[in-house]
Design an enzyme around this catalytic site. Structure first.
Site, PDB file in Angstrom:
ATOM      1  N   TYR A 151      -6.458   8.967  -2.220  1.00 20.86           N
ATOM      2  CA  TYR A 151      -5.153   8.340  -2.477  1.00 20.86           C
ATOM      3  C   TYR A 151      -5.362   6.841  -2.571  1.00 20.86           C
ATOM      4  O   TYR A 151      -6.079   6.251  -1.770  1.00 20.86           O
ATOM      5  CB  TYR A 151      -4.177   8.654  -1.330  1.00 20.86           C
ATOM      6  CG  TYR A 151      -2.830   7.973  -1.478  1.00 20.86           C
ATOM      7  CD1 TYR A 151      -1.928   8.362  -2.469  1.00 20.86           C
ATOM      8  CD2 TYR A 151      -2.458   6.931  -0.619  1.00 20.86           C
ATOM      9  CE1 TYR A 151      -0.691   7.733  -2.600  1.00 20.86           C
ATOM     10  CE2 TYR A 151      -1.219   6.309  -0.742  1.00 20.86           C
ATOM     11  CZ  TYR A 151      -0.341   6.710  -1.736  1.00 20.86           C
ATOM     12  OH  TYR A 151       0.877   6.091  -1.860  1.00 20.86           O
ATOM     13  N   ASP A 246     -11.998   1.405  -2.245  1.00 20.59           N
ATOM     14  CA  ASP A 246     -10.654   1.213  -1.691  1.00 20.59           C
ATOM     15  C   ASP A 246     -10.746   1.370  -0.175  1.00 20.59           C
ATOM     16  O   ASP A 246     -10.805   2.479   0.346  1.00 20.59           O
ATOM     17  CB  ASP A 246      -9.692   2.238  -2.297  1.00 20.59           C
ATOM     18  CG  ASP A 246      -8.277   2.099  -1.748  1.00 20.59           C
ATOM     19  OD1 ASP A 246      -8.052   1.222  -0.891  1.00 20.59           O
ATOM     20  OD2 ASP A 246      -7.402   2.870  -2.182  1.00 20.59           O
ATOM     21  N   LYS A 274      -3.179  -2.237   5.259  1.00 13.95           N
ATOM     22  CA  LYS A 274      -3.018  -1.707   6.615  1.00 13.95           C
ATOM     23  C   LYS A 274      -3.423  -2.718   7.713  1.00 13.95           C
ATOM     24  O   LYS A 274      -2.654  -3.620   7.995  1.00 13.95           O
ATOM     25  CB  LYS A 274      -3.718  -0.358   6.730  1.00 13.95           C
ATOM     26  CG  LYS A 274      -3.088   0.640   5.724  1.00 13.95           C
ATOM     27  CD  LYS A 274      -3.323   2.097   5.997  1.00 13.95           C
ATOM     28  CE  LYS A 274      -2.386   2.951   5.161  1.00 13.95           C
ATOM     29  NZ  LYS A 274      -2.935   3.512   3.939  1.00 13.95           N
TER      30      LYS A 274
HETATM   31  C1  LIG Z   1      -2.369   3.509   2.465  1.00 12.75           C
HETATM   32  C2  LIG Z   1      -3.341   3.444   1.330  1.00 12.75           C
HETATM   33  C3  LIG Z   1      -3.014   2.834   0.099  1.00 12.75           C
HETATM   34  C4  LIG Z   1      -1.632   2.331  -0.202  1.00 12.75           C
HETATM   35  O1  LIG Z   1      -1.261   1.281   0.628  1.00 12.75           O
HETATM   36  P1  LIG Z   1       0.306   0.940   0.798  1.00 12.75           P
HETATM   37  O2  LIG Z   1       0.292  -0.264   1.676  1.00 12.75           O
HETATM   38  O3  LIG Z   1       0.920   2.150   1.398  1.00 12.75           O
HETATM   39  O4  LIG Z   1       0.820   0.654  -0.564  1.00 12.75           O
HETATM   40  C5  LIG Z   1      -3.999   2.712  -0.854  1.00 12.75           C
HETATM   41  N1  LIG Z   1      -5.250   3.175  -0.632  1.00 12.75           N
HETATM   42  C6  LIG Z   1      -5.594   3.767   0.523  1.00 12.75           C
HETATM   43  C7  LIG Z   1      -6.999   4.223   0.719  1.00 12.75           C
HETATM   44  C8  LIG Z   1      -4.646   3.935   1.530  1.00 12.75           C
HETATM   45  O5  LIG Z   1      -4.991   4.550   2.660  1.00 12.75           O
END
Ligand SMILES: *Cc1c(COP(=O)(O)O)cnc(C)c1O
Length: 436
Positions: A151, A246, A274
């Site tokens: 994701y 990511d 995060k």
């Molecule tokens: C949470 C997450 C996102 C999205 O971040 P948001 O702050 O919710 O937009 C993207 N990539 C990864 C790996 C994530 O865990």
């Protein structure tokens, strides 16, 4: 002592949820909060302190969701709170540069040698969306490759799932994403070298970037083999495509250099979110000076934000990351997590339950399976029924896990030995009920 089901009232939360449903789609402002995959309705949270949460009915929980990862220091950390309070008296936003942005960047760049320059944004989604644009702008290619089970936020190009067959164009996983966008995203299975080789044959000289989560942790915890990640590095380089790591979950969770350090790899672009904002909305992307020179106003890849580098959020990030940078922080947290997981594994082994706990750093995931799961298709959707039962028993006993079996759990530095001892007893009891 554990609380029995009947002692727990959810009346206030239930009423608030009824009201919320009048205001918001599904009663929430982010879908997984709606408790669709577990029993009951969402708990409305009133406050948090250290590893504890209190809901609107006054029920207390030990929190292993930790706001989905950002709260590596738990709730209401005194140093973060004081830094935020100090900034509040000076103003909330200026739309002009502040020293705070420099300070957070310096703190990150001195401890993270995987990037040379950084740009702050306001969410993980925004960070990844911008990284994809940078990769396309730099390579002058359009296609991107992502993995089933990763994701990357909710931008159009990434709301794409695998079609049928080994290597195919993706299919949109959300209404409202144009098919033409999905055609630019190719989705393949994780931990599969052959699929990667094939994609670079089928789409020779068309792939701008391959994006992967540092350690995939949004659809179970799918820990990849080290040699696979190095294979991914080599094949992208050989084909003139960029590698985007990511690290929105793993960044500052596995250490300042995140999963890139764990795998001993140098990706081309890294994305963060995060933890980086200490609980406030912050995201970031970073790369070499050469790549970052493509970003506006130095270069032709446009990216902007009215509230980017927000001073209150920067203050929270500086306070949080300053604590994480202290010697031994990550070693201690990892040790605590390992001991916690070891005790649960021993219980599971002793009872012969069909559960496997995957863990890395301070992240853990319960898979109701005996398999070594490294790809999304190895997760049996039917096994989620067991998670659902466990979740109900945990909540009834004051332990708060994320409301979906595909979500990982987190241990924070605020979890005390007493919190963990109590939680271990509760989790064992919940497992005993699931498998009785
Ligand atoms: C949470 C997450 C996102 C999205 O971040 P948001 O702050 O919710 O937009 C993207 N990539 C990864 C790996 C994530 O865990």
């Amino acid at each position: 002592m554990t609380t029995s089901v009947s002692d727990i009232s959810r009346k206030q939360s239930a009423e608030l949820f009824e009201k919320a449903k009048q205001y918001f789609p599904g009663g929430v402002n982010s879908p997984v909060r709606a408790f669709k995959s577990v029993y009951g309705t969402p708990l409305f949270i009133e406050r948090g302190d250290q590893a504890h949460l209190w809901d609107a009915d006054g029920n207390e929980f030990i929190d292993f969701c930790c706001s989905w990862g950002p709260l590596i220091l738990g709730h209401n950390n005194a140093e973060i709170r004081e830094a935020v309070q100090e900034q509040l008296g000076k103003g909330l936003s200026f739309g002009a540069p502040t020293k705070l942005e420099n300070d957070l960047a310096e703190l990150i760049l001195t401890h993270n040698k995987k990037i040379e320059k950084i740009r702050f944004v306001s969410s993980g989604t925004e960070a990844v969306m911008s990284a994809i644009r940078l990769a396309r702008g730099y390579t002058k290619r359009d296609k991107i490759v992502k993995f089933e089970g990763c994701y990357h936020g909710h931008s159009d190009s990434l709301l794409v799932k695998a079609g049928s067959g080994l290597v195919t164009f993706g299919e949109t996983s959300s209404a409202g994403v144009p098919k033409a966008f999905a055609d630019e995203t190719i989705v393949i299975a994780l931990n599969d070298k052959q699929a990667l080789e094939q994609v670079f044959v089928d789409f020779k000289d068309q792939i701008a970037a391959v994006i992967i989560e540092g350690v995939p942790a949004n659809n179970g915890l799918l820990i990849q083999d080290k040699d696979y990640i190095h294979f991914l590095r080599d094949i992208t380089k050989a084909n003139g495509a960029l590698m985007i790591f990511d690290e929105v979950i793993t960044g500052f969770r596995l250490g300042f250099e995140g999963a890139a350090k764990y795998y001993d790899i140098q990706p081309d672009i890294l994305t963060y979110g995060k933890i980086i904002g200490g609980g406030m909305p912050v995201g970031a992307y970073g790369a070499s000076k050469e790549l970052m020179a493509c970003i506006s106003p130095d270069g032709s890849v446009y990216q902007a934000g009215t509230l980017s580098g927000n001073p209150v959020a920067m203050a929270a990030g500086i306070a949080a990351l300053s604590i994480l940078a202290r010697p031994g922080f990550y070693e201690q947290l990892e040790k605590t997590t390992q001991a916690f997981v070891d005790e649960l594994r021993a219980h599971i082994a002793e009872k012969g339950y069909g559960v496997r706990i995957f863990t890395i750093g301070s992240i853990f995931w319960f898979a109701f399976s005996n398999e070594n799961i490294q790809r999304a298709d190895q997760i049996d959707p039917a096994s989620m029924e067991n998670y659902k039962k466990m979740h109900r028993e945990l909540l009834n006993r004051g332990v708060y896990f994320g409301p979906s079996g595909y979500e990982v759990g987190f241990i924070s530095a605020a979890h005390t030995e007493a919190d963990l001892t109590k939680s271990l007893a509760v989790i064992k009891e919940a497992l005993d009920i699931v498998f009785q």
